[in-house]
Design a protein around this motif. Structure first.
Motif, PDB file in Angstrom:
ATOM      1  N   ASP A 152      14.774  -3.357 133.952  1.00 40.02           N
ATOM      2  CA  ASP A 152      16.149  -3.556 133.481  1.00 40.02           C
ATOM      3  C   ASP A 152      16.161  -3.923 132.005  1.00 40.02           C
ATOM      4  N   TRP A 198      17.828  -1.950 128.818  1.00 43.18           N
ATOM      5  CA  TRP A 198      18.848  -2.563 127.955  1.00 43.18           C
ATOM      6  C   TRP A 198      18.431  -2.534 126.494  1.00 43.18           C
ATOM      7  N   LEU A 201      19.239 -12.558 128.348  1.00 39.14           N
ATOM      8  CA  LEU A 201      20.119 -11.700 129.139  1.00 39.14           C
ATOM      9  C   LEU A 201      21.133 -10.972 128.270  1.00 39.14           C
ATOM     10  N   ARG A 202      20.969 -11.091 126.954  1.00 41.63           N
ATOM     11  CA  ARG A 202      21.818 -10.374 125.992  1.00 41.63           C
ATOM     12  C   ARG A 202      20.905  -9.792 124.925  1.00 41.63           C
ATOM     13  N   ARG A 247      24.400  -6.640 127.793  1.00 39.47           N
ATOM     14  CA  ARG A 247      24.155  -7.886 128.512  1.00 39.47           C
ATOM     15  C   ARG A 247      24.132  -7.706 130.021  1.00 39.47           C
ATOM     16  N   TRP A 248      23.470  -8.643 130.657  1.00 41.79           N
ATOM     17  CA  TRP A 248      23.389  -8.707 132.113  1.00 41.79           C
ATOM     18  C   TRP A 248      24.768  -9.044 132.666  1.00 41.79           C
ATOM     19  N   ARG A 249      25.204  -8.294 133.650  1.00 42.44           N
ATOM     20  CA  ARG A 249      26.520  -8.544 134.244  1.00 42.44           C
ATOM     21  C   ARG A 249      26.409  -8.921 135.718  1.00 42.44           C
ATOM     22  N   GLY A 250      25.196  -9.169 136.156  1.00 47.19           N
ATOM     23  CA  GLY A 250      24.986  -9.527 137.556  1.00 47.19           C
ATOM     24  C   GLY A 250      25.219 -10.997 137.805  1.00 47.19           C
ATOM     25  N   GLU A 251      24.971 -11.392 139.025  1.00 48.25           N
ATOM     26  CA  GLU A 251      25.117 -12.792 139.405  1.00 48.25           C
ATOM     27  C   GLU A 251      23.777 -13.306 139.903  1.00 48.25           C
TER      28      GLU A 251
END
Length: 83
Positions: free
Chosen positions: A56, A60, A22-23, A39-43
């Motif tokens: 996605d 990225w 995720l990074r 990086r992923w900023r979701g939840e």
């Protein structure tokens, strides 16, 4: 070296994409300098909803590559700006 990556701007060595799920970032294989972190900023929830898609991840990785490959513009002596 990843085909789309320019060499390290500091030492000229090969660089590689670092994928930490995720990074994502680019790192020089020699001197260790790293590019900006994407990086992923979701939840997430416990059912996996909100997980990033393959699209996605591709976006990225492309952004990390674009940022790594961006170089500061330098002017040569005798240029129109008077340096």
């Amino acid at each position: 070296m990843d085909a789309d990556l320019l060499p390290c701007p500091f030492c000229g060595s090969e660089a590689e994409m670092i994928d930490e799920r995720l990074r994502f970032f680019i790192k020089c294989k020699s001197c260790g300098v790293v590019g900006p972190l994407i990086r992923w900023r979701g939840e997430f929830d416990y059912e996996g909803a909100g997980s990033p898609t393959a699209t996605d991840v591709a976006i990225w990785k492309a952004e990390a590559t674009k940022l790594w490959n961006t170089r500061a513009r330098t002017e040569q002596k005798g240029s129109p700006d008077g340096r």
